[in-house]
Design a protein around this motif. Structure first.
Motif, PDB file in Angstrom:
ATOM      1  N   VAL A  74       0.952  -1.060   0.005  1.00 41.80           N
ATOM      2  CA  VAL A  74       0.025   0.072   0.065  1.00 41.80           C
ATOM      3  C   VAL A  74       0.793   1.399  -0.106  1.00 41.80           C
ATOM      4  O   VAL A  74       2.075   1.248   0.360  1.00 41.80           O
ATOM      5  CB  VAL A  74      -0.877   0.028   1.237  1.00 41.80           C
ATOM      6  N   GLY A  76       1.974   5.345  -1.785  1.00 41.67           N
ATOM      7  CA  GLY A  76       2.240   6.092  -2.939  1.00 41.67           C
ATOM      8  C   GLY A  76       2.074   7.594  -2.850  1.00 41.67           C
ATOM      9  O   GLY A  76       1.355   7.884  -2.081  1.00 41.67           O
ATOM     10  N   GLU A  89      -0.556   3.920   4.808  1.00 41.76           N
ATOM     11  CA  GLU A  89       0.251   3.001   5.722  1.00 41.76           C
ATOM     12  C   GLU A  89      -0.485   2.589   7.047  1.00 41.76           C
ATOM     13  O   GLU A  89      -0.248   1.717   7.837  1.00 41.76           O
ATOM     14  CB  GLU A  89       1.605   3.686   5.806  1.00 41.76           C
ATOM     15  N   ILE A 260      15.015  -6.413  -3.257  1.00 39.67           N
ATOM     16  CA  ILE A 260      13.742  -6.400  -2.251  1.00 39.67           C
ATOM     17  C   ILE A 260      12.584  -7.035  -2.852  1.00 39.67           C
ATOM     18  O   ILE A 260      11.690  -7.343  -2.044  1.00 39.67           O
ATOM     19  CB  ILE A 260      13.616  -4.914  -2.026  1.00 39.67           C
ATOM     20  N   HIS A 280       8.676  -5.725   0.650  1.00 42.48           N
ATOM     21  CA  HIS A 280       8.527  -4.453  -0.188  1.00 42.48           C
ATOM     22  C   HIS A 280       7.562  -3.707  -0.251  1.00 42.48           C
ATOM     23  O   HIS A 280       6.117  -3.872   0.121  1.00 42.48           O
ATOM     24  CB  HIS A 280       9.115  -4.784  -1.616  1.00 42.48           C
ATOM     25  N   GLY A 281       7.628  -2.328  -0.778  1.00 45.41           N
ATOM     26  CA  GLY A 281       6.327  -1.426  -0.733  1.00 45.41           C
ATOM     27  C   GLY A 281       5.589  -1.392  -1.989  1.00 45.41           C
ATOM     28  O   GLY A 281       5.789  -2.422  -2.878  1.00 45.41           O
ATOM     29  N   SER A 282       4.968  -0.263  -2.564  1.00 46.65           N
ATOM     30  CA  SER A 282       4.365  -0.275  -3.460  1.00 46.65           C
ATOM     31  C   SER A 282       4.881   0.072  -4.832  1.00 46.65           C
ATOM     32  O   SER A 282       4.578   0.217  -5.947  1.00 46.65           O
ATOM     33  CB  SER A 282       2.896   0.559  -3.501  1.00 46.65           C
ATOM     34  N   ALA A 283       6.319   0.356  -4.766  1.00 46.07           N
ATOM     35  CA  ALA A 283       7.243   0.413  -5.729  1.00 46.07           C
ATOM     36  C   ALA A 283       6.647   1.466  -6.713  1.00 46.07           C
ATOM     37  O   ALA A 283       6.539   1.061  -8.176  1.00 46.07           O
ATOM     38  CB  ALA A 283       7.576  -0.612  -6.531  1.00 46.07           C
ATOM     39  N   ASP A 285       7.655   3.750  -8.659  1.00 44.49           N
ATOM     40  CA  ASP A 285       8.563   3.944  -9.865  1.00 44.49           C
ATOM     41  C   ASP A 285       8.394   2.832 -11.024  1.00 44.49           C
ATOM     42  O   ASP A 285       9.095   3.257 -12.139  1.00 44.49           O
ATOM     43  CB  ASP A 285      10.304   4.167  -9.266  1.00 44.49           C
ATOM     44  N   ASN A 293       9.225  -7.739  -9.922  1.00 45.95           N
ATOM     45  CA  ASN A 293       9.381  -9.329  -9.632  1.00 45.95           C
ATOM     46  C   ASN A 293       8.480  -9.798  -8.619  1.00 45.95           C
ATOM     47  O   ASN A 293       8.262  -9.282  -7.552  1.00 45.95           O
ATOM     48  CB  ASN A 293      10.940  -9.129  -8.890  1.00 45.95           C
TER      49      ASN A 293
END
Ligand code: NAD
Length: 352
Positions: A74, A76, A89, A260, A280-283, A285, A293
């Motif tokens: 979650v 962003g 969060e 990650i 990992h987070g919501s990435a 980027d 991945n």
């Protein structure tokens, strides 16, 4: 067997990777004649957009009525500037505390065949990376009293790190039990040279140690642990630590293993209910590019199957992952390949 799974896809890469995890579970369902009754539940930014709340009551109720929760990630930039109690969060923290999930298990294992993806020198990773971080999840500074204000014209803010002996004892027991089914080495990571809360952790863990005479208990300051993790990660078996230190060192651990995007986690309590999510987070980027991945969410499904008692199905997925890594083709960009997210998953599906 029939299992009720609450699925929170979340934000950013969350929906993309969760869909890949569900493809794997579908294949497992066909092969082992299981039924995963999945209910999509709103959480995080996606829930804010629809309801104004990061964790609507209905979402928590559905999670409570399920056998397990599978979560993407979650948060962003879209929700970065809203009031802090309404941020995505906060939904995650409310979910963990609302479900009583006080233990977060974060295994960090290096796959032999992709060790080149680790930023550490080959002679360091060759010694092996295989440890578990047992992180306290519903106490400490993330849940403590906090305040922002102005005193005598000067702005201030504080957040309180507070634990009581019962909170430490229950996570400590879980850590000793985890060590008992592994290599019986437990390291408590803390800052007992400065923090009173860390001193209490040591007192309670020393008491618990009497019940687990086979476990070798040691202590390490968090600053040293951050260094030792990159100097010689093979020295660790089970690490137990508080909420904030666990948050930080498990990200460090993930990078050691290559990306990650690799590491799963299970948030559990005393019974066999759990919530399973990548670390990992919501990435944001890379969101929407089909290049994330999906290993972490797939490994999270493996942890879920193990807690649900489906050891054979869990091992089937793990073996499929090992085969794909050994083959070294169709890996995602973070592992040095150029496969898309779904190409990587399709490769795994071939071996299930
Ligand atoms: P992040 O984990 O989202 O990303 C860090 C870096 O790792 C980025 O470069 C990203 O592209 C890369 N990465 C992450 N997952 C990947 C994957 N599966 N495959 C390939 N690369 C991957 O951390 P961040 O950038 O600090 O946070 C982004 C947002 O996620 C923030 O809003 C943050 O609050 C939130 N967050 C959520 C969770 C959660 O839902 N459990 C955890 C951490 C951060």
């Amino acid at each position: 067997m029939d299992f009720k799974i609450a699925v929170i896809k979340g934000d950013g890469v969350g929906p993309e990777i969760v869909d890949e995890g569900l493809k794997v579970l579908d294949k497992i369902a066909q092969k082992y004649n299981h039924k995963f009754e999945c209910t999509n539940v709103l959480g995080g930014g996606a829930a804010i957009d629809v309801t104004g709340e990061p964790l609507p009551k209905e979402s928590l109720d559905i999670c409570k009525a399920s056998d397990a929760v599978l979560l993407g990630a979650v948060g962003g930039p879209k929700w970065d500037n809203i009031e802090s109690s309404k941020r995505p969060e906060k939904g995650l923290l409310a979910l963990r505390s609302g479900l009583g999930l006080f233990v977060n298990l974060r295994p960090a294992t290096m796959h032999e065949s992709i060790k080149e993806a680790s930023p550490l020198r080959a002679d360091i990773v060759e010694k092996g990376v295989d440890f578990v971080v047992v992180r306290e999840l519903t106490g400490g500074i993330y849940f403590g009293e906090r305040k922002t204000g102005v005193e005598n014209g000067v702005e201030f803010a504080y957040d309180v790190e507070k634990y009581d002996e019962n909170e430490i004892r229950r996570i400590g027991k879980k850590a000793f039990e985890t060590a008992m089914i592994r290599n019986k080495k437990l390291t408590c990571v803390d800052k007992a040279n400065v923090l009173d809360s860390s001193k209490l952790w040591r007192k309670v863990l020393n008491e618990l140690a009497k019940d687990y005479p086979e476990v070798e208990l040691s202590y390490m300051y968090v600053d040293n642990a951050a260094m030792q993790l990159v100097k010689d990660p093979s020295q660790f078996d089970v690490i137990v630590t508080n909420n904030i230190f666990g948050d930080i060192i498990s990200d460090e651990a993930s990078m050691i293993t290559g990306s990650i995007g690799m590491l799963p986690s299970a948030s559990v309590r005393g019974d066999d209910f759990g919530m399973y999510e990548p670390i990992h987070g919501s990435a944001p980027d890379i969101a929407g590019k089909n290049i994330a991945n999906p290993t972490a969410i797939i490994q999270s499904s493996v942890m879920m199957l193990r807690y649900l008692g489906e050891q054979e199905a869990a091992a089937k997925i793990e073996n499929a992952l090992v085969k794909v890594f050994e083959k070294g083709e169709n890996l995602t960009g973070d592992l040095g390949g150029n496969a898309t997210t779904d190409e990587f998953t399709n490769e795994i599906l071939k071996y299930i």
